[in-house]
Scaffold this active site. Structure first.
Site, mmCIF file in Angstrom:
data_model
loop_
_atom_site.group_PDB
_atom_site.id
_atom_site.type_symbol
_atom_site.label_atom_id
_atom_site.label_comp_id
_atom_site.label_asym_id
_atom_site.label_seq_id
_atom_site.Cartn_x
_atom_site.Cartn_y
_atom_site.Cartn_z
ATOM 1 N N CYS A 8 -2.471 4.635 -26.863
ATOM 2 C CA CYS A 8 -1.953 5.292 -25.660
ATOM 3 C C CYS A 8 -3.090 5.880 -24.832
ATOM 4 O O CYS A 8 -2.927 6.175 -23.654
ATOM 5 C CB CYS A 8 -0.947 6.371 -26.036
ATOM 6 S SG CYS A 8 -1.599 7.572 -27.197
ATOM 7 N N HIS A 23 -2.452 3.743 -37.658
ATOM 8 C CA HIS A 23 -1.598 4.918 -37.873
ATOM 9 C C HIS A 23 -0.864 4.877 -39.210
ATOM 10 O O HIS A 23 -0.842 5.862 -39.948
ATOM 11 C CB HIS A 23 -0.621 5.055 -36.713
ATOM 12 C CG HIS A 23 -1.313 5.055 -35.399
ATOM 13 N ND1 HIS A 23 -2.370 5.893 -35.143
ATOM 14 C CD2 HIS A 23 -1.157 4.297 -34.296
ATOM 15 C CE1 HIS A 23 -2.813 5.659 -33.924
ATOM 16 N NE2 HIS A 23 -2.103 4.691 -33.394
HETATM 17 C C1 FAD Z 1 -1.600 0.367 -25.017
HETATM 18 C C2 FAD Z 1 -0.647 0.895 -26.061
HETATM 19 C C3 FAD Z 1 -0.025 2.115 -25.861
HETATM 20 C C4 FAD Z 1 0.855 2.606 -26.823
HETATM 21 N N1 FAD Z 1 1.463 3.804 -26.606
HETATM 22 C C5 FAD Z 1 2.328 4.297 -27.519
HETATM 23 C C6 FAD Z 1 2.949 5.549 -27.323
HETATM 24 O O1 FAD Z 1 2.706 6.248 -26.317
HETATM 25 N N2 FAD Z 1 3.843 5.983 -28.270
HETATM 26 C C7 FAD Z 1 4.116 5.258 -29.396
HETATM 27 O O2 FAD Z 1 4.915 5.707 -30.231
HETATM 28 N N3 FAD Z 1 3.519 4.059 -29.613
HETATM 29 C C8 FAD Z 1 2.638 3.576 -28.709
HETATM 30 N N4 FAD Z 1 2.029 2.361 -28.926
HETATM 31 C C9 FAD Z 1 2.359 1.588 -30.145
HETATM 32 C C10 FAD Z 1 1.452 2.008 -31.296
HETATM 33 O O3 FAD Z 1 0.108 1.925 -30.930
HETATM 34 C C11 FAD Z 1 1.711 1.108 -32.506
HETATM 35 O O4 FAD Z 1 3.065 1.218 -32.840
HETATM 36 C C12 FAD Z 1 0.851 1.549 -33.673
HETATM 37 O O5 FAD Z 1 -0.498 1.271 -33.399
HETATM 38 C C13 FAD Z 1 1.254 0.841 -34.962
HETATM 39 O O6 FAD Z 1 0.406 1.284 -35.976
HETATM 40 P P1 FAD Z 1 0.170 0.414 -37.292
HETATM 41 O O7 FAD Z 1 -0.741 1.198 -38.153
HETATM 42 O O8 FAD Z 1 1.475 -0.018 -37.857
HETATM 43 O O9 FAD Z 1 -0.480 -0.944 -36.798
HETATM 44 P P2 FAD Z 1 -1.733 -1.319 -35.890
HETATM 45 O O10 FAD Z 1 -2.051 -0.232 -34.931
HETATM 46 O O11 FAD Z 1 -1.410 -2.658 -35.317
HETATM 47 O O12 FAD Z 1 -2.928 -1.409 -36.912
HETATM 48 C C14 FAD Z 1 -2.981 -2.368 -37.934
HETATM 49 C C15 FAD Z 1 -4.393 -2.396 -38.475
HETATM 50 O O13 FAD Z 1 -4.445 -3.321 -39.548
HETATM 51 C C16 FAD Z 1 -5.662 -4.058 -39.486
HETATM 52 N N5 FAD Z 1 -5.449 -5.324 -40.172
HETATM 53 C C17 FAD Z 1 -4.452 -6.216 -39.949
HETATM 54 N N6 FAD Z 1 -4.546 -7.256 -40.777
HETATM 55 C C18 FAD Z 1 -5.633 -7.039 -41.550
HETATM 56 C C19 FAD Z 1 -6.237 -7.779 -42.592
HETATM 57 N N7 FAD Z 1 -5.732 -8.940 -43.002
HETATM 58 N N8 FAD Z 1 -7.356 -7.264 -43.166
HETATM 59 C C20 FAD Z 1 -7.865 -6.071 -42.755
HETATM 60 N N9 FAD Z 1 -7.315 -5.345 -41.770
HETATM 61 C C21 FAD Z 1 -6.218 -5.803 -41.169
HETATM 62 C C22 FAD Z 1 -5.905 -4.222 -37.996
HETATM 63 O O14 FAD Z 1 -7.267 -4.457 -37.722
HETATM 64 C C23 FAD Z 1 -5.415 -2.888 -37.440
HETATM 65 O O15 FAD Z 1 -6.447 -1.950 -37.327
HETATM 66 C C24 FAD Z 1 1.120 1.848 -27.988
HETATM 67 C C25 FAD Z 1 0.489 0.613 -28.186
HETATM 68 C C26 FAD Z 1 -0.380 0.142 -27.237
HETATM 69 C C27 FAD Z 1 -1.057 -1.185 -27.461
#
Ligand code: FAD
Length: 449
Positions: free
Chosen positions: A42, A10
């Site tokens: 989610c 995200h």
């Molecule tokens: C089951 C579940 C339900 C959820 N429901 C909700 C909800 O209803 N509402 C809400 O607000 N939040 C919800 N969340 C939380 C939400 O999913 C996370 O806050 C969100 O995914 C964070 O996004 P992000 O991009 O910061 O990180 P992440 O989703 O953790 O993505 C990080 C990405 O970086 C990549 N990455 C990491 N390190 C490296 C590297 N060294 N090299 C290459 N790639 C790398 C990973 O592969 C990953 O794809 C939920 C989470 C889960 C698990």
């Protein structure tokens, strides 16, 4: 200008879209370890419970979409080292194990979080799963076809949502939750007890105050040894929380004590050319005016957008968060924002809670529904610190309104008297949130100093 983004769920998607929308000439290179981007986690419980028909619906962007905007997107590429002094990153192409180094002008870390895997013996057995990304989702979906008795370890919102979905689809569910009451990060004990009662009423076998110590398995079953008993199931799903995935930044950038990246209000890390957003970073938590770890998709997309807006020059500062969230449980909405009473006290506030149960609209209407409400406020200043609502009526947007009150440092007096509409279709002359404010006011008027 070459911007390199590491991680594309995200926060990473939001950064890339914003940069390419406003500065399409920028060279944007994205490295993502997985073979997909933008998966909405989610969707796991929604799919399991049958609300959405396909996990494929839970992606809102494809690599091709970002390529069309002008990004170079490298999925199945793992970044295994960064050097902020040299402005270089080391990458492994997971398709062929080729390793290479590349330069950047600006680096964005959107590496997110990983599921906490407790140091328990047997936790990596094949019938012990975690619940985070698309790969986990496919395993959970596939095993749900054959495994009938599911043990869920951890009673946070993901564990509770999974318990609901499994119990609604003819699975036997045992939920094991130690240390704290269910959902204790979001609600106080009485709402936690109400959630426990609803889970129990739908057949979920709750094992509260039990800590999992060890997993064993044979071909059919998994055995979970806790500090009180041994439980048997066909599959266990461990949902005990998330931690920031910031290993790349160790020794390079300033980290907080919990391992999250420290960023300023413009999403800059301790290096002026490195920005970060999402689950990898701490948020500014308005109720306490301190940094906190609040891994939510809402924070990730907002912070990602801010990175995109600020990376060329500081433009818009982050206004912080109340970590507002909601979950849907057996037809009810549980929504919360800000601090619980317990957490407010832990943070040293002289806090109190006002409690009210009231129908959302007059009883002369053909139907109405009661809402259980809690308002947490600071006694000295009357400033609102948190709110919780639980009802079969859709109260999700009311948590958003309380979030705005906390954001704006509103008091219980202001909540009691803020202008809200009246129509018997929707509410009473004093809306139920006005009533909650009035309840807090009356409580303070009669309370001992
Ligand atoms: C089951 C579940 C339900 C959820 N429901 C909700 C909800 O209803 N509402 C809400 O607000 N939040 C919800 N969340 C939380 C939400 O999913 C996370 O806050 C969100 O995914 C964070 O996004 P992000 O991009 O910061 O990180 P992440 O989703 O953790 O993505 C990080 C990405 O970086 C990549 N990455 C990491 N390190 C490296 C590297 N060294 N090299 C290459 N790639 C790398 C990973 O592969 C990953 O794809 C939920 C989470 C889960 C698990």
């Amino acid at each position: 200008m070459k911007v390199v983004i590491i991680g594309c769920t995200h926060a990473g998607t939001s950064v890339a879209r914003q940069i390419l929308k406003t500065h399409p000439d920028t060279e944007v290179a994205i490295y993502e370890r997985n073979n997909n981007i933008s998966f909405l986690s989610c969707g796991i419980s929604l799919y399991l419970g049958g609300t959405v028909k396909s996990l494929a619906e839970m992606f809102y962007a494809t690599p091709a979409d970002l390529e069309k905007l002008g990004a170079q997107i490298h999925t199945q590429h793992d970044v295994y080292r960064i050097d902020v002094a040299q402005k270089q990153i080391w990458v492994e192409d997971l398709n062929n194990n080729r390793k290479f180094v590349t330069q950047y002008d600006k680096l964005v870390l959107t590496t997110g979080s990983v599921a906490v895997i407790p140091p328990i013996q047997g936790v990596s057995l094949p019938n012990v799963l975690i619940c985070k990304d698309y790969a986990d989702a496919t395993q959970i979906a596939a095993t749900a076809q054959t495994k009938k008795h599911i043990a869920i370890v951890g009673g946070g919102y993901i564990g509770v949502e999974l318990a609901e979905s499994y119990s609604n689809t003819e699975h036997e569910v045992t939920m094991i939750n130690g240390l704290h009451p269910l959902l204790s990060h979001y609600v106080d004990t009485d709402f936690s007890t109400a959630v426990a009662a609803d889970l129990t009423a739908h057949g979920v076998n709750l094992k509260l105050n039990e800590t999992a110590l060890k997993f064993d398995s044979d071909a059919q079953h998994v055995y979970i040894q806790t500090d009180r008993a041994e439980h048997q199931a066909d599959l266990a799903v461990v949902c005990v929380g998330f931690r920031p995935q910031t290993d790349l930044a160790v020794g390079q950038l300033q980290l907080n004590a919990d391992g999250s990246l420290h960023v300023d209000r413009y999403m800059r890390t301790s290096d002026p050319d490195v920005y970060a957003a999402g689950d990898a970073v701490a948020v500014h938590f308005n109720p306490t005016q301190e940094d906190a770890y609040a891994p939510l998709a809402t924070n990730a997309v907002r912070q990602g957008l801010l990175v995109g807006m600020n990376i060329f020059k500081p433009t818009l500062a982050d206004i912080g968060t109340q970590a507002t969230s909601a979950l849907h449980l057996y037809g009810k909405t549980l929504a919360s924002t800000g601090l619980t009473l317990a957490r407010a006290k832990q943070h040293g506030f002289d806090a109190a809670v006002a409690k009210l149960t009231d129908n959302y609209r007059p009883e002369f209407m053909p139907t109405t529904t009661p809402i259980d409400m809690r308002l947490i406020y600071e006694r000295k200043t009357h400033r609102i610190l948190g709110g919780q609502l639980y009802s079969a009526y859709d109260v999700a947007q009311s948590a958003n309104l309380l979030s705005v009150c906390i954001q704006n440092k509103n008091t219980i007096e202001q909540l009691a008297f803020v202008d809200m509409l009246f129509s018997p279709y929707y509410d009473r002359p004093f809306n139920y949130l006005n009533q909650l404010g009035l309840t807090a006011l009356e409580q303070e008027a009669t309370a001992k100093p």
